[in-house]
Scaffold this motif. Structure first.
Motif, PDB file in Angstrom:
ATOM      1  N   VAL A 129       0.861  -1.177   0.000  1.00 17.95           N
ATOM      2  CA  VAL A 129       0.000   0.000   0.000  1.00 17.95           C
ATOM      3  C   VAL A 129       0.900   1.230   0.000  1.00 17.95           C
ATOM      4  CG1 VAL A 129      -1.661   1.373   1.312  1.00 17.95           C
ATOM      5  CG2 VAL A 129      -1.944  -1.109   1.172  1.00 17.95           C
ATOM      6  N   MET A 130       0.629   2.155  -0.914  1.00 15.96           N
ATOM      7  CA  MET A 130       1.374   3.411  -0.990  1.00 15.96           C
ATOM      8  C   MET A 130       0.373   4.540  -0.786  1.00 15.96           C
ATOM      9  SD  MET A 130       3.778   2.566  -4.322  1.00 15.96           S
ATOM     10  CE  MET A 130       2.385   2.344  -5.417  1.00 15.96           C
ATOM     11  N   THR A 131       0.707   5.483   0.089  1.00 11.90           N
ATOM     12  CA  THR A 131      -0.287   6.516   0.376  1.00 11.90           C
ATOM     13  C   THR A 131       0.340   7.877   0.615  1.00 11.90           C
ATOM     14  OG1 THR A 131      -2.084   7.123   1.897  1.00 11.90           O
ATOM     15  CG2 THR A 131      -0.296   5.830   2.824  1.00 11.90           C
ATOM     16  N   PHE A 132      -0.331   8.911   0.086  1.00 18.24           N
ATOM     17  CA  PHE A 132      -0.037  10.296   0.417  1.00 18.24           C
ATOM     18  C   PHE A 132      -1.000  10.702   1.527  1.00 18.24           C
ATOM     19  CE2 PHE A 132       1.461  11.729  -4.096  1.00 18.24           C
ATOM     20  CZ  PHE A 132       2.683  11.117  -3.877  1.00 18.24           C
ATOM     21  N   SER A 144       5.279  19.401   1.018  1.00 20.14           N
ATOM     22  CA  SER A 144       3.868  19.476   0.628  1.00 20.14           C
ATOM     23  C   SER A 144       3.592  18.376  -0.388  1.00 20.14           C
ATOM     24  CB  SER A 144       3.526  20.839   0.020  1.00 20.14           C
ATOM     25  OG  SER A 144       4.274  21.054  -1.183  1.00 20.14           O
ATOM     26  N   LEU A 145       2.338  18.004  -0.503  1.00 12.01           N
ATOM     27  CA  LEU A 145       1.925  16.971  -1.446  1.00 12.01           C
ATOM     28  C   LEU A 145       0.824  17.523  -2.348  1.00 12.01           C
ATOM     29  CD1 LEU A 145       1.809  13.896   0.972  1.00 12.01           C
ATOM     30  CD2 LEU A 145       3.504  14.355  -0.813  1.00 12.01           C
ATOM     31  N   PRO A 146       0.798  17.097  -3.595  1.00 10.78           N
ATOM     32  CA  PRO A 146      -0.163  17.670  -4.543  1.00 10.78           C
ATOM     33  C   PRO A 146      -1.591  17.174  -4.334  1.00 10.78           C
ATOM     34  CG  PRO A 146       1.134  15.966  -5.620  1.00 10.78           C
ATOM     35  CD  PRO A 146       1.747  16.170  -4.268  1.00 10.78           C
ATOM     36  N   LEU A 147      -1.755  16.011  -3.723  1.00  8.25           N
ATOM     37  CA  LEU A 147      -3.093  15.441  -3.567  1.00  8.25           C
ATOM     38  C   LEU A 147      -3.060  14.330  -2.525  1.00  8.25           C
ATOM     39  CD1 LEU A 147      -2.489  12.639  -5.223  1.00  8.25           C
ATOM     40  CD2 LEU A 147      -3.139  13.990  -7.208  1.00  8.25           C
ATOM     41  N   LYS A 148      -4.241  13.885  -2.120  1.00  6.68           N
ATOM     42  CA  LYS A 148      -4.350  12.688  -1.293  1.00  6.68           C
ATOM     43  C   LYS A 148      -4.358  11.488  -2.237  1.00  6.68           C
ATOM     44  CE  LYS A 148      -7.130  14.878   2.336  1.00  6.68           C
ATOM     45  NZ  LYS A 148      -6.429  14.485   3.563  1.00  6.68           N
ATOM     46  N   LEU A 149      -3.716  10.410  -1.831  1.00  6.27           N
ATOM     47  CA  LEU A 149      -3.589   9.265  -2.724  1.00  6.27           C
ATOM     48  C   LEU A 149      -3.463   7.985  -1.919  1.00  6.27           C
ATOM     49  CD1 LEU A 149      -3.156   8.171  -5.641  1.00  6.27           C
ATOM     50  CD2 LEU A 149      -0.696   8.565  -5.292  1.00  6.27           C
ATOM     51  N   SER A 200      -4.613   1.477 -15.750  1.00  2.00           N
ATOM     52  CA  SER A 200      -4.650   2.341 -16.938  1.00  2.00           C
ATOM     53  C   SER A 200      -3.384   3.184 -16.943  1.00  2.00           C
ATOM     54  CB  SER A 200      -5.879   3.266 -16.878  1.00  2.00           C
ATOM     55  OG  SER A 200      -5.832   4.067 -15.701  1.00  2.00           O
ATOM     56  N   GLY A 201      -3.247   3.977 -17.977  1.00  2.00           N
ATOM     57  CA  GLY A 201      -2.134   4.907 -18.019  1.00  2.00           C
ATOM     58  C   GLY A 201      -2.215   5.920 -16.897  1.00  2.00           C
ATOM     59  N   LEU A 202      -3.439   6.289 -16.505  1.00  2.30           N
ATOM     60  CA  LEU A 202      -3.605   7.230 -15.406  1.00  2.30           C
ATOM     61  C   LEU A 202      -3.087   6.632 -14.102  1.00  2.30           C
ATOM     62  CD1 LEU A 202      -4.647   9.819 -14.126  1.00  2.30           C
ATOM     63  CD2 LEU A 202      -6.951   8.805 -14.064  1.00  2.30           C
ATOM     64  N   LEU A 203      -3.386   5.357 -13.858  1.00  6.28           N
ATOM     65  CA  LEU A 203      -2.879   4.703 -12.649  1.00  6.28           C
ATOM     66  C   LEU A 203      -1.353   4.640 -12.686  1.00  6.28           C
ATOM     67  CD1 LEU A 203      -3.299   3.152 -10.019  1.00  6.28           C
ATOM     68  CD2 LEU A 203      -3.526   1.057 -11.370  1.00  6.28           C
ATOM     69  N   ILE A 251       1.235   6.205  -9.853  1.00  2.38           N
ATOM     70  CA  ILE A 251       2.295   5.426  -9.208  1.00  2.38           C
ATOM     71  C   ILE A 251       3.649   6.104  -9.418  1.00  2.38           C
ATOM     72  CG2 ILE A 251       3.551   3.241  -9.276  1.00  2.38           C
ATOM     73  CD1 ILE A 251       0.868   1.885  -9.967  1.00  2.38           C
ATOM     74  N   ALA A 252       3.873   6.604 -10.624  1.00  5.45           N
ATOM     75  CA  ALA A 252       5.132   7.308 -10.908  1.00  5.45           C
ATOM     76  C   ALA A 252       5.244   8.570 -10.060  1.00  5.45           C
ATOM     77  CB  ALA A 252       5.209   7.662 -12.394  1.00  5.45           C
ATOM     78  N   LEU A 253       4.122   9.266  -9.871  1.00 12.73           N
ATOM     79  CA  LEU A 253       4.113  10.456  -9.024  1.00 12.73           C
ATOM     80  C   LEU A 253       4.490  10.091  -7.593  1.00 12.73           C
ATOM     81  CD1 LEU A 253       3.478  13.443  -8.444  1.00 12.73           C
ATOM     82  CD2 LEU A 253       1.077  12.762  -8.114  1.00 12.73           C
ATOM     83  N   PHE A 254       3.917   8.997  -7.099  1.00  9.39           N
ATOM     84  CA  PHE A 254       4.256   8.571  -5.743  1.00  9.39           C
ATOM     85  C   PHE A 254       5.747   8.286  -5.623  1.00  9.39           C
ATOM     86  CE2 PHE A 254       5.206   5.468  -2.526  1.00  9.39           C
ATOM     87  CZ  PHE A 254       4.525   5.945  -1.413  1.00  9.39           C
TER      88      PHE A 254
END
Length: 332
Positions: free
Chosen positions: A135-138, A197-202, A231-234, A238-241
């Motif tokens: 599990v990876m989380t912002f 800072s983080l850009p969003l909750k994830l 998907s490409g969005l997912l 993941i790359a952002l994380f």
């Protein structure tokens, strides 16, 4: 109790456990063990008798003896095991159907929408309970869905070996997270880092699905989330994380492994919090110590590292291995 899974209520489980521990018992003997009166104990004995878990004593039919656990629960346990096997087969079949349907998803179907805090809490719990590997989380302020203390599904997942990588926004140190909670989470096996800072909750589970809570602080009632499928969005999330994780400050709360360095747990905690950007006063507040103690410790660390400025101290702390980092000299 475990026996609840086999179809007994908690009161019946308590009564059976008590009866197993005695050669025989009547309502008067059982009542103190089950926290009730004689009538309640007599009722429970009657229930156990009807379920085949107790039988009348040959010498005195007013007394009862427990049926052997292996006999009493063996068939029931086998039945439950068979039901679980059938459920696993059905789950596998449903998973295949879901994968086939997912492959045919259009662009608009890659993302689902979840509305409302109750539905979001339920989905968050489901995802964690179903997590298999990671599990990876912002974690970003404000906390409007579930606090760390309430998130028992996270504790369960960590306990069964799921890797948790938690990236905290620094503002969370002022809202919902303290050093004690960080220490407890690390001791349980979680990996924790802090970002400015983080850009969003994830929330990403097994790199297969992501949850993006959308919180409007002015109206929690309309809080919702996006559920992103493979998907490409997912892949982008993941790359952002991974990008944010690589540049964040790793949290170290213990000087274990640094014997002989002159650095103790409090020193490491002070350094970690200072390098996340907290002021001396904020560090003192988090560590429940005085501002004077923090400043005195920092001065001593500067002397140990043989530096003149705090910026130099941060660099030397990594180089000497007092804090984790790619360039640090690891002890082991």
């Amino acid at each position: 109790m475990v026996l609840d899974v086999l179809g007994l209520s908690s009161e019946e489980s308590t009564a059976y456990r008590a009866l197993v521990s005695m050669p025989s018992a009547g309502p008067g003997d059982l009542a103190p063990r089950v926290g009730g009166d004689r009538d309640e104990a007599a009722r429970l004995l009657g229930v156990l008798e009807r379920k085949g878990l107790a039988a009348r004593s040959v010498g005195d039919i007013a007394r009862f003896v427990a049926s052997p656990p292996g006999t009493a629960f063996g068939a029931l346990l086998l039945q439950r095991q068979n039901e679980l096997r059938l459920a696993e087969l059905e789950l596998g079949s449903l998973a295949e159907l879901y994968r086939a349907a997912s492959a045919g998803r259009g662009v608009a179907e890659v993302v689902d929408v979840i509305i409302g805090v109750p539905a979001l809490r339920q989905r968050l719990e489901q995802l964690q309970l179903g997590a298999k590997s990671e599990v990876m989380t912002f974690v970003k302020a404000p906390v409007a869905i579930i606090s760390g203390a309430e998130n028992t599904a996270e504790d369960d997942a960590v306990a069964r070996g799921v890797r948790y990588r938690v990236l905290l926004e620094r503002a969370m140190l002022d809202e919902d997270v303290d050093i004690d909670g960080i220490v407890a989470a690390r001791n349980a096996g979680e990996e924790i880092r802090i970002a400015d800072s983080l850009p969003l909750k994830l929330f990403v589970v097994d790199r297969e699905i992501a949850l993006l809570p959308l919180i409007r602080s002015s109206d929690v009632a309309t809080t919702g989330a996006l559920l992103v499928h493979q998907s490409g969005l997912l892949d982008a999330l993941i790359a952002l994380f991974e990008l944010e994780w690589a540049t964040a400050m790793e949290v170290t709360a213990s000087a274990d492994g640094f014997a002989g360095s002159g650095v103790d747990d409090l020193d490491v905690q002070i350094l970690t919090l200072l390098l996340t950007g907290l002021t001396d006063q904020a560090v003192a507040s988090h560590l429940r110590t005085s501002l004077r103690t923090v400043q005195r410790r920092v001065r001593r660390l500067m002397d140990l590292a043989r530096v003149q400025t705090r910026m130099q101290l941060g660099y030397q702390a990594f180089r000497l291995g007092w804090l984790p980092g790619e360039s640090g000299h690891r002890r082991g």
